[in-house]
Design a protein around this motif. Structure first.
Motif, PDB file in Angstrom:
ATOM      1  N   ASP A 108       0.252   0.342  11.230  1.00 39.61           N
ATOM      2  CA  ASP A 108      -0.326   1.647  10.960  1.00 39.61           C
ATOM      3  C   ASP A 108      -1.242   1.871  10.260  1.00 39.61           C
ATOM      4  O   ASP A 108      -1.935   2.140  10.604  1.00 39.61           O
ATOM      5  CB  ASP A 108       0.607   2.929  11.271  1.00 39.61           C
ATOM      6  N   ARG A 143     -10.551  -3.972   0.478  1.00 36.45           N
ATOM      7  CA  ARG A 143      -9.853  -4.623   0.321  1.00 36.45           C
ATOM      8  C   ARG A 143      -8.433  -3.511   0.251  1.00 36.45           C
ATOM      9  O   ARG A 143      -8.928  -2.409  -1.334  1.00 36.45           O
ATOM     10  CB  ARG A 143      -9.116  -5.064  -0.847  1.00 36.45           C
ATOM     11  N   THR A 159      -4.252  -2.230  -0.353  1.00 40.15           N
ATOM     12  CA  THR A 159      -3.381  -2.415  -0.486  1.00 40.15           C
ATOM     13  C   THR A 159      -2.168  -0.993  -0.948  1.00 40.15           C
ATOM     14  O   THR A 159      -2.868   0.006  -0.862  1.00 40.15           O
ATOM     15  CB  THR A 159      -3.240  -2.944  -1.882  1.00 40.15           C
ATOM     16  N   SER A 175       1.963  -0.730  -1.005  1.00 40.89           N
ATOM     17  CA  SER A 175       2.752  -0.361  -1.258  1.00 40.89           C
ATOM     18  C   SER A 175       4.239   0.497  -1.324  1.00 40.89           C
ATOM     19  O   SER A 175       3.789   1.681  -1.542  1.00 40.89           O
ATOM     20  CB  SER A 175       2.877  -1.358  -2.908  1.00 40.89           C
ATOM     21  N   LYS A 209       8.669   8.385  12.951  1.00 43.41           N
ATOM     22  CA  LYS A 209       7.100   7.791  13.154  1.00 43.41           C
ATOM     23  C   LYS A 209       6.291   7.882  14.315  1.00 43.41           C
ATOM     24  O   LYS A 209       5.647   8.280  14.723  1.00 43.41           O
ATOM     25  CB  LYS A 209       6.962   6.914  11.641  1.00 43.41           C
ATOM     26  N   LEU A 254     -10.678   4.064   0.772  1.00 38.43           N
ATOM     27  CA  LEU A 254      -9.711   4.848   0.733  1.00 38.43           C
ATOM     28  C   LEU A 254      -8.912   5.255   1.895  1.00 38.43           C
ATOM     29  O   LEU A 254      -9.438   6.959   1.449  1.00 38.43           O
ATOM     30  CB  LEU A 254      -9.380   5.079  -0.414  1.00 38.43           C
ATOM     31  N   PRO A 255      -7.853   5.157   2.732  1.00 39.77           N
ATOM     32  CA  PRO A 255      -6.880   5.825   3.739  1.00 39.77           C
ATOM     33  C   PRO A 255      -6.096   6.435   2.883  1.00 39.77           C
ATOM     34  O   PRO A 255      -5.089   6.429   2.407  1.00 39.77           O
ATOM     35  CB  PRO A 255      -6.162   4.729   4.355  1.00 39.77           C
ATOM     36  N   VAL A 292      -3.005   7.825   6.055  1.00 36.45           N
ATOM     37  CA  VAL A 292      -1.398   7.193   5.404  1.00 36.45           C
ATOM     38  C   VAL A 292      -0.459   8.672   5.664  1.00 36.45           C
ATOM     39  O   VAL A 292       0.405   8.401   6.208  1.00 36.45           O
ATOM     40  CB  VAL A 292      -1.259   6.642   4.403  1.00 36.45           C
ATOM     41  N   CYS A 350       0.560   7.354   9.120  1.00 32.91           N
ATOM     42  CA  CYS A 350       2.011   6.184   7.991  1.00 32.91           C
ATOM     43  C   CYS A 350       3.041   7.439   7.890  1.00 32.91           C
ATOM     44  O   CYS A 350       4.569   6.830   8.060  1.00 32.91           O
ATOM     45  CB  CYS A 350       1.141   5.779   7.317  1.00 32.91           C
ATOM     46  N   PRO A 366       2.859   3.041 -10.079  1.00 36.36           N
ATOM     47  CA  PRO A 366       1.885   2.111  -8.668  1.00 36.36           C
ATOM     48  C   PRO A 366       0.832   2.766  -8.780  1.00 36.36           C
ATOM     49  O   PRO A 366      -0.470   1.766  -8.715  1.00 36.36           O
ATOM     50  CB  PRO A 366       2.616   2.523  -7.987  1.00 36.36           C
ATOM     51  N   SER A 370      -1.420   0.166 -11.712  1.00 40.78           N
ATOM     52  CA  SER A 370      -2.565  -0.987 -11.985  1.00 40.78           C
ATOM     53  C   SER A 370      -4.127  -0.753 -11.154  1.00 40.78           C
ATOM     54  O   SER A 370      -4.788  -1.622 -10.970  1.00 40.78           O
ATOM     55  CB  SER A 370      -2.454  -2.564 -11.027  1.00 40.78           C
ATOM     56  N   ASP A 391      10.797   7.858   0.823  1.00 41.83           N
ATOM     57  CA  ASP A 391      10.361   7.053  -0.680  1.00 41.83           C
ATOM     58  C   ASP A 391       9.406   7.245  -0.846  1.00 41.83           C
ATOM     59  O   ASP A 391       8.075   7.738  -0.469  1.00 41.83           O
ATOM     60  CB  ASP A 391      11.311   5.340  -1.294  1.00 41.83           C
ATOM     61  N   ARG A 392       8.095   6.348  -2.025  1.00 40.99           N
ATOM     62  CA  ARG A 392       7.029   6.431  -2.301  1.00 40.99           C
ATOM     63  C   ARG A 392       6.212   5.645  -1.518  1.00 40.99           C
ATOM     64  O   ARG A 392       6.266   4.053  -1.722  1.00 40.99           O
ATOM     65  CB  ARG A 392       7.165   6.270  -3.583  1.00 40.99           C
ATOM     66  N   ILE A 393       4.941   5.540  -1.493  1.00 39.96           N
ATOM     67  CA  ILE A 393       3.943   5.266  -1.012  1.00 39.96           C
ATOM     68  C   ILE A 393       2.491   5.123  -2.177  1.00 39.96           C
ATOM     69  O   ILE A 393       2.402   6.538  -1.626  1.00 39.96           O
ATOM     70  CB  ILE A 393       3.605   5.620  -0.049  1.00 39.96           C
ATOM     71  N   THR A 394       2.049   3.617  -2.215  1.00 33.03           N
ATOM     72  CA  THR A 394       1.054   4.103  -2.515  1.00 33.03           C
ATOM     73  C   THR A 394       0.048   3.553  -1.863  1.00 33.03           C
ATOM     74  O   THR A 394       0.662   2.299  -1.136  1.00 33.03           O
ATOM     75  CB  THR A 394       1.419   3.756  -4.285  1.00 33.03           C
ATOM     76  N   VAL A 395      -1.410   3.674  -1.463  1.00 33.55           N
ATOM     77  CA  VAL A 395      -2.014   3.101  -1.185  1.00 33.55           C
ATOM     78  C   VAL A 395      -2.794   2.745  -2.333  1.00 33.55           C
ATOM     79  O   VAL A 395      -3.979   3.620  -3.239  1.00 33.55           O
ATOM     80  CB  VAL A 395      -3.068   3.735  -0.120  1.00 33.55           C
ATOM     81  N   SER A 396      -4.078   1.716  -2.372  1.00 33.91           N
ATOM     82  CA  SER A 396      -5.224   1.596  -3.124  1.00 33.91           C
ATOM     83  C   SER A 396      -6.118   0.898  -2.851  1.00 33.91           C
ATOM     84  O   SER A 396      -6.241  -0.266  -1.489  1.00 33.91           O
ATOM     85  CB  SER A 396      -4.199   1.087  -4.452  1.00 33.91           C
ATOM     86  N   GLY A 397      -7.238   0.437  -3.243  1.00 30.09           N
ATOM     87  CA  GLY A 397      -8.462  -0.050  -2.536  1.00 30.09           C
ATOM     88  C   GLY A 397      -9.788   0.721  -2.075  1.00 30.09           C
ATOM     89  O   GLY A 397      -9.119   1.602  -1.962  1.00 30.09           O
TER      90      GLY A 397
END
Lengths: 347, 347
Positions: A165, A319, A321, A323, A338, B161-162, B166, B170, B299, B302, B318-324
């Motif tokens: 998604d 870019r 990411t 995680s 979801k 950056l979404p 998210v 998501c 998270p 970095s 749990d824990r979701i991280t988005v970056s960039g």
């Protein structure tokens, strides 16, 4: 203005039962935030199934299965001897198939049959099982398109880590130029342990097995097969490719020595098993799975232990990411849930 | 079966013009993947606007504006003296307002007027301007709901950056328990430089200004005001809260000394300006912005340099991280374009 949505679950293992329990615990969210009321129309299992016109109480059914190991004798709605395909064939006024049977990468069965039947009947499909889609995504997608229904595979791609998604929604309109993913928690756990605790491959694997992270036969994980399967699925959905797992150039982590990990660490690199797919200039896809020494500033370098992560490189958004995300059955169930909500979500 | 979607852009600065150019470069993606053809119905600007029944060539109009600095005298469709509100009032058969005027956090104007007019007319709203939503999200959202249209704010929250999609897509169905975000690229650049190059705050700020990352008056960024604004917006959309920026407990980075950064680094910590919102047991929200020493395995540790990132902690995933994600005008334009496509996207 609550809309009723009737679902059939095929497969009532841990993921299927966790999903059923979410139907109860998340009832208020579904109705208040999404305007839908989800009714359980039936559940298909190998040793007998249930089917009801009026709806089945999901948690009570999960409790019953955990006590009795089968559904056929469930009071009133039990169907001894019926399997998933029978339920999908017979369920009335149903909107969505939630597919959670065990994965068979080679044949895709029994899920493939369930899914074809469901799509033919004009049901949406939400699947935690990637088996049927590894070889048949395009044909199933075009069947779904012809029926005007959706196929949603978040739980099949990486459980609660949002991979598909993010690609389809968060990056809509952007061209995905490449995908890099740390997609297998077991391999990542082993490599992380080798690095931080100076362990040998065998010791790290043994610890992963003791903790229940690795299976007794870890081949699928440590040889990169699971990563290649997930990578093919994600690449096909996110980049519109037509990639088979055997076209992925694949190296596992079994050949990695403690010395090699130490050398990479001394050079400031962190070894991870990375699945990557890259669009070449001719519009083809080059895909590989291999242990790679990532520099510390690579966004996947910090995806440690049994965590997973994915990096998309795009034309207009640079870019991105993602995680984290739970990898257990409840995380996979949450991903199914979801996907189901998003089918009915207003923009 | 291509559907025509007519849009009006208000504000034709860098973001607005980049968005217009995407209408041309992404025409094929919009039609092939999303089944829509996007037509530019009008553009509102301070010194004259354009409006057309038949559609305006977007890139040609951007070129014209870059040469002439105004739109009023654009051949045939130019409207000298007209402003954004006039265009929103007069445009025929329009579906979406794309709002890119400069942000005024206090009044939200002129965007607030454009948006109210557009919603009243039953248009969807896609905005890169967070000003009107900081204080009026709830009332604008309920106006949109009553008209059956969407408000999409990806570009306002953190450009490419979404963050919001998210949370909304998501993580659908999950309860977001807390948000932590590195949401201001300028502050993060300064703190990163202080750490990696042992710089003083003043030197790092000077370098950021030289590189065009920090503005001449960096107050909004370094005092955490921008972070508090974004945090309030994200918290209100993602957690259904009703938080005002002045309710965010706020500490900037101007008081951070090189010594303090060195001490944290020696302790294995990485200082970042973190905006966080936490649901307390009574269902209220506690929100703060402050420089925090993150441990290396966090998270957001970095997320380096002028990058941004956000971590959601949830009940089931749990824990979701988005970056960039690109922070420049093209990244913001790509986020607008994504929101527009997602309004019309099939599940």
């Amino acid at each position: 203005m609550t809309r009723r949505v009737r679902v059939v679950i095929c497969g009532f293992g841990k993921v299927g039962r966790n999903f059923a329990r979410l139907l109860d615990t998340k009832r208020q969210i579904a109705s208040e935030r999404h305007g839908i009321e989800i009714e359980l129309a039936g559940v298909g299992e190998l040793k007998g199934s249930v089917l009801s016109d009026g709806g089945i109480p999901p948690s009570a059914l999960a409790d019953y299965f955990e006590e009795n190991g089968s559904l056929g004798d469930y009071p009133e709605t039990g169907k001894p001897g019926w399997e998933g395909a029978d339920i999908v064939r017979e369920a009335a006024r149903t909107n969505v198939l939630v597919e959670t049977t065990p994965t068979d990468i080679k044949t895709g069965e029994p899920a493939l049959t369930h899914i074809r039947l469901a799509l033919e009947r004009g049901w949406h499909v939400v699947s935690a099982n990637k088996g049927p889609f590894i070889r048949n995504y395009k044909s199933l997608k075009s069947l779904a398109d012809s029926k005007g229904v959706a196929i949603k595979l978040s739980a099949a791609a990486a459980a609660a880590l949002p991979t598909l998604d993010v690609a389809q929604t968060c990056l809509a309109g952007a061209e995905i130029l490449s995908i890099e993913g740390v997609l297998n928690g077991t391999s990542n756990f082993i490599l992380s342990r080798m690095r931080t605790d100076n362990m040998s491959y065998d010791d790290a694997l043994a610890e992963a097995q003791r903790l229940g992270i690795a299976e007794t036969d870890p081949t699928l994980d440590v040889e990169g097969i699971d990563t290649a399967n997930k990578l093919a699925l994600i690449t096909n959905v996110a980049m519109g490719a037509d990639l088979l797992p055997e076209q992925v150039d694949r190296t596992g982590i079994t050949g990695i020595s403690a010395d090699e990990v130490r050398r990479e660490t001394a050079n400031g690199k962190i070894i991870r098993l990375v699945g990557s797919a890259l669009k070449d200039k001719q519009g083809g896809i080059r895909a590989s799975v291999a242990p790679i020494g990532l520099s510390a500033d690579h966004p996947l370098a910090s995806v440690d232990g049994s965590e997973k992560g994915i990096t998309y490189t795009t034309d207009t958004m640079d870019r991105i990411t993602v995680s984290g995300g739970k990898s257990d059955p409840r995380g996979a169930a949450a991903a199914l849930y979801k996907d189901l909500l998003n089918i009915y979500r207003a923009p």
